[in-house]
Write a protein that holds these residues in place. Structure first.
Motif, PDB file in Angstrom:
ATOM      1  N   MET A 321     -21.182  -0.127   6.158  1.00 24.73           N
ATOM      2  CA  MET A 321     -21.077  -1.551   5.859  1.00 24.73           C
ATOM      3  C   MET A 321     -21.221  -1.813   4.365  1.00 24.73           C
ATOM      4  O   MET A 321     -20.485  -2.630   3.781  1.00 24.73           O
ATOM      5  CB  MET A 321     -22.143  -2.334   6.629  1.00 24.73           C
ATOM      6  N   VAL A 322     -22.179  -1.146   3.723  1.00 23.67           N
ATOM      7  CA  VAL A 322     -22.384  -1.331   2.284  1.00 23.67           C
ATOM      8  C   VAL A 322     -21.167  -0.860   1.509  1.00 23.67           C
ATOM      9  O   VAL A 322     -20.674  -1.554   0.600  1.00 23.67           O
ATOM     10  CB  VAL A 322     -23.653  -0.583   1.820  1.00 23.67           C
ATOM     11  N   GLN A 323     -20.651   0.295   1.851  1.00 20.73           N
ATOM     12  CA  GLN A 323     -19.489   0.818   1.145  1.00 20.73           C
ATOM     13  C   GLN A 323     -18.273  -0.078   1.318  1.00 20.73           C
ATOM     14  O   GLN A 323     -17.555  -0.361   0.350  1.00 20.73           O
ATOM     15  CB  GLN A 323     -19.179   2.235   1.640  1.00 20.73           C
ATOM     16  N   ALA A 324     -18.035  -0.544   2.540  1.00 25.81           N
ATOM     17  CA  ALA A 324     -16.872  -1.386   2.801  1.00 25.81           C
ATOM     18  C   ALA A 324     -16.983  -2.717   2.063  1.00 25.81           C
ATOM     19  O   ALA A 324     -16.010  -3.198   1.449  1.00 25.81           O
ATOM     20  CB  ALA A 324     -16.720  -1.626   4.296  1.00 25.81           C
ATOM     21  N   LEU A 325     -18.167  -3.352   2.088  1.00 26.00           N
ATOM     22  CA  LEU A 325     -18.335  -4.652   1.457  1.00 26.00           C
ATOM     23  C   LEU A 325     -18.327  -4.534  -0.059  1.00 26.00           C
ATOM     24  O   LEU A 325     -17.755  -5.391  -0.752  1.00 26.00           O
ATOM     25  CB  LEU A 325     -19.630  -5.305   1.940  1.00 26.00           C
ATOM     26  N   ALA A 326     -18.915  -3.476  -0.604  1.00 26.04           N
ATOM     27  CA  ALA A 326     -18.901  -3.284  -2.059  1.00 26.04           C
ATOM     28  C   ALA A 326     -17.482  -3.075  -2.565  1.00 26.04           C
ATOM     29  O   ALA A 326     -17.079  -3.655  -3.588  1.00 26.04           O
ATOM     30  CB  ALA A 326     -19.788  -2.104  -2.442  1.00 26.04           C
ATOM     31  N   ALA A 327     -16.706  -2.267  -1.852  1.00 24.33           N
ATOM     32  CA  ALA A 327     -15.328  -2.016  -2.269  1.00 24.33           C
ATOM     33  C   ALA A 327     -14.484  -3.276  -2.154  1.00 24.33           C
ATOM     34  O   ALA A 327     -13.708  -3.615  -3.068  1.00 24.33           O
ATOM     35  CB  ALA A 327     -14.721  -0.902  -1.416  1.00 24.33           C
ATOM     36  N   ALA A 328     -14.635  -4.011  -1.055  1.00 19.58           N
ATOM     37  CA  ALA A 328     -13.857  -5.232  -0.868  1.00 19.58           C
ATOM     38  C   ALA A 328     -14.250  -6.300  -1.878  1.00 19.58           C
ATOM     39  O   ALA A 328     -13.397  -7.063  -2.358  1.00 19.58           O
ATOM     40  CB  ALA A 328     -14.047  -5.750   0.560  1.00 19.58           C
ATOM     41  N   ALA A 329     -15.544  -6.371  -2.219  1.00 19.26           N
ATOM     42  CA  ALA A 329     -15.992  -7.362  -3.200  1.00 19.26           C
ATOM     43  C   ALA A 329     -15.430  -7.055  -4.579  1.00 19.26           C
ATOM     44  O   ALA A 329     -15.007  -7.962  -5.312  1.00 19.26           O
ATOM     45  CB  ALA A 329     -17.517  -7.396  -3.242  1.00 19.26           C
ATOM     46  N   SER A 330     -15.426  -5.781  -4.957  1.00 21.71           N
ATOM     47  CA  SER A 330     -14.876  -5.403  -6.260  1.00 21.71           C
ATOM     48  C   SER A 330     -13.399  -5.746  -6.347  1.00 21.71           C
ATOM     49  O   SER A 330     -12.913  -6.236  -7.380  1.00 21.71           O
ATOM     50  CB  SER A 330     -15.093  -3.909  -6.508  1.00 21.71           C
ATOM     51  N   GLU A 331     -12.668  -5.541  -5.265  1.00 14.47           N
ATOM     52  CA  GLU A 331     -11.251  -5.901  -5.239  1.00 14.47           C
ATOM     53  C   GLU A 331     -11.075  -7.410  -5.335  1.00 14.47           C
ATOM     54  O   GLU A 331     -10.230  -7.907  -6.090  1.00 14.47           O
ATOM     55  CB  GLU A 331     -10.613  -5.388  -3.952  1.00 14.47           C
ATOM     56  N   ALA A 332     -11.858  -8.148  -4.553  1.00 10.25           N
ATOM     57  CA  ALA A 332     -11.682  -9.595  -4.479  1.00 10.25           C
ATOM     58  C   ALA A 332     -12.053 -10.289  -5.784  1.00 10.25           C
ATOM     59  O   ALA A 332     -11.371 -11.233  -6.209  1.00 10.25           O
ATOM     60  CB  ALA A 332     -12.518 -10.147  -3.329  1.00 10.25           C
ATOM     61  N   PHE A 333     -13.144  -9.841  -6.426  1.00 16.30           N
ATOM     62  CA  PHE A 333     -13.607 -10.500  -7.654  1.00 16.30           C
ATOM     63  C   PHE A 333     -13.001  -9.875  -8.905  1.00 16.30           C
ATOM     64  O   PHE A 333     -13.207 -10.383 -10.008  1.00 16.30           O
ATOM     65  CB  PHE A 333     -15.136 -10.464  -7.724  1.00 16.30           C
ATOM     66  N   GLY A 334     -12.290  -8.769  -8.746  1.00 18.44           N
ATOM     67  CA  GLY A 334     -11.615  -8.142  -9.880  1.00 18.44           C
ATOM     68  C   GLY A 334     -12.548  -7.491 -10.869  1.00 18.44           C
ATOM     69  O   GLY A 334     -12.226  -7.378 -12.056  1.00 18.44           O
ATOM     70  N   ARG A 335     -13.707  -7.055 -10.404  1.00 19.15           N
ATOM     71  CA  ARG A 335     -14.693  -6.387 -11.264  1.00 19.15           C
ATOM     72  C   ARG A 335     -15.647  -5.623 -10.373  1.00 19.15           C
ATOM     73  O   ARG A 335     -15.680  -5.825  -9.156  1.00 19.15           O
ATOM     74  CB  ARG A 335     -15.473  -7.407 -12.106  1.00 19.15           C
ATOM     75  N   SER A 336     -16.429  -4.771 -10.989  1.00 19.87           N
ATOM     76  CA  SER A 336     -17.405  -4.008 -10.231  1.00 19.87           C
ATOM     77  C   SER A 336     -18.503  -4.926  -9.703  1.00 19.87           C
ATOM     78  O   SER A 336     -19.005  -5.799 -10.423  1.00 19.87           O
ATOM     79  CB  SER A 336     -18.024  -2.922 -11.124  1.00 19.87           C
ATOM     80  N   VAL A 337     -18.864  -4.746  -8.451  1.00 22.67           N
ATOM     81  CA  VAL A 337     -19.985  -5.478  -7.845  1.00 22.67           C
ATOM     82  C   VAL A 337     -20.994  -4.426  -7.378  1.00 22.67           C
ATOM     83  O   VAL A 337     -20.888  -3.885  -6.281  1.00 22.67           O
ATOM     84  CB  VAL A 337     -19.525  -6.356  -6.668  1.00 22.67           C
ATOM     85  N   PRO A 338     -21.970  -4.097  -8.223  1.00 23.93           N
ATOM     86  CA  PRO A 338     -22.933  -3.048  -7.864  1.00 23.93           C
ATOM     87  C   PRO A 338     -23.892  -3.520  -6.788  1.00 23.93           C
ATOM     88  O   PRO A 338     -24.078  -4.726  -6.573  1.00 23.93           O
ATOM     89  CB  PRO A 338     -23.666  -2.791  -9.179  1.00 23.93           C
ATOM     90  N   SER A 339     -24.533  -2.589  -6.111  1.00 25.76           N
ATOM     91  CA  SER A 339     -25.577  -2.935  -5.155  1.00 25.76           C
ATOM     92  C   SER A 339     -26.915  -3.014  -5.880  1.00 25.76           C
ATOM     93  O   SER A 339     -27.095  -2.417  -6.947  1.00 25.76           O
ATOM     94  CB  SER A 339     -25.642  -1.902  -4.025  1.00 25.76           C
TER      95      SER A 339
END
Length: 397
Positions: A321-339
């Motif tokens: 879940m963490v990996q999927a949401l982190a990857a999707a968030a980075s794509e959606a916001f156009g930048r890295s979204v670290p945990s």
């Protein structure tokens, strides 16, 4: 396996307009914990779900009182169960005169929507409703189940809605919960826990003007105890859990008459817990401090009343879940979204006691959480929607 770029769909302005419209309706229905009934805001949520043909039901406690709205989408193939959760109740208004815009109205200014609960967490509800609506037609292609609950009584710390919901689902394992708290600078995968204590510091009463028997001032004794608490070191942060424990005095009450030396002073303490400073360690730390303080025998022993709390928690970054949401968030916001790990506790701490992993914050851009002029950046609704929708497609494909 082929990869689909899900960001190319549902990017038109009408989709964003729909989320803004729903968010406006929710903000305009005050749902302050212990001040307002949650029924009006739950009715607005239920009405929207009904209009979009999304199966759902009202969540009620043992007395029949409404404490949430919940539902689910069953996929066409077996698979894991994931849950979307966003609280429907809010913090209080505070002083309404401190707001530039009325806290019970959804006012839009320069692309920001103002109003209590706009960030925490009615924007999360608006986003999740649209995620569910988007995935409903795709249910036959999904492997697993998507559940949702919009619960009340979160801001009191009692978590009545989510606790009742999880009790109902106790026989069915949940692979993970995504909580729609605001903020997108990081994906929250951990938080400090807490335990709270009420201390009764005793003194010996006397007349404040007496020249003979002067008594023992409980407030002065409490001040000495507070100084010792502040000087006593706590465990340091470590590489695995980057935040240290913390002790905060949140209330002090004592005295009441100019003519009396106070014989009682009450303190309230909040102790923030970490994996290296758990509930038992916090209790031992405070009890040892109090025992040394009372050793002078100047007054009756200090009483400690312990109040329940939650342990610290932290997810493994490799959790699907963490990996999927982190990857999707980075794509959606156009930048890295670290945990990351945060200081305040939340529903995720409670869920960790059930063995259920939960993320506790990926959402809209916001300002002034729990403060006057709480507001959200409306353009951040859509990337938040994309992040959750695309993460769920990855998890349920």
């Amino acid at each position: 396996m082929t990869t689909t770029n899900h960001n190319t769909t549902h990017t038109n302005s009408s989709h964003l307009d729909s989320m803004i419209e729903l968010l406006s309706a929710l903000v305009a229905r005050p749902s302050r914990a212990e001040a307002d009934s949650p029924v009006p805001v739950l009715q607005a949520i239920s009405g929207w779900l009904r209009e979009h043909a999304i199966p759902h039901e009202w969540l009620r406690d043992e007395a029949g009182a409404a404490i949430g709205v919940c539902g689910e989408i069953q996929g066409g193939r077996p698979g894991p169960t994931y849950l979307l959760d966003a609280p429907a109740d809010t913090a209080p208004f505070g002083d309404p005169q401190a707001w530039r815009h009325p806290p019970d109205q959804a006012t839009i200014e320069d692309g920001w929507m103002f109003g209590r609960g706009s960030a925490d967490s009615k924007a999360g509800i608006a986003v999740f409703c649209h995620v569910v609506a988007d995935l409903l037609p795709q249910a036959p292609q999904l492997a697993g189940k998507l559940c949702f609950v919009f619960d009340a009584d979160e801001h009191t710390g009692r978590f009545t809605g989510i606790r009742h919901y999880m009790d109902m689902r106790s026989s069915e394992p949940v692979a993970g919960v995504m909580i729609g708290y605001p903020g997108n600078d990081r994906l929250v995968i951990g938080a400090r826990g807490f335990v709270r204590a009420r201390l009764i510091v005793h003194g010996i009463g006397a007349h404040s003007g007496a020249s003979g028997t002067r008594g023992v001032n409980a407030i002065e004794r409490a001040r000495v105890l507070l100084d010792r608490m502040a000087a006593a070191p706590l465990t340091s942060a470590d590489a695995r859990f980057p935040l240290p424990p913390k002790l905060t005095v949140t209330a002090i009450r004592g005295g009441g008459s100019f003519a009396l030396v106070p014989d009682r002073c009450e303190l309230e303490l909040d102790l923030r817990l970490t994996p290296s400073f758990e509930d038992a360690a916090a209790r031992m730390h405070l009890q040892a401090l109090v025992a040394r303080f009372d050793a002078d025998g100047a007054a009756p022993a200090t009483a400690i009343e312990w109040l329940p709390g939650w342990p610290a928690y932290q997810l493994d970054p490799a959790t699907p879940m963490v990996q999927a949401l982190a990857a999707a968030a980075s794509e959606a916001f156009g930048r890295s979204v670290p945990s990351g790990v945060v200081g305040p506790s939340s529903i995720a701490n409670y869920l960790s006691t059930l063995g259920v992993p939960a993320t506790a914050g990926l959402g809209v851009t916001y300002r002034n959480l729990h403060a006057p002029d709480e507001c959200v950046l409306l353009e951040s609704l859509h990337p938040t929607f994309l992040a959750y929708r695309n993460a769920l497609l990855r998890l349920l494909e």
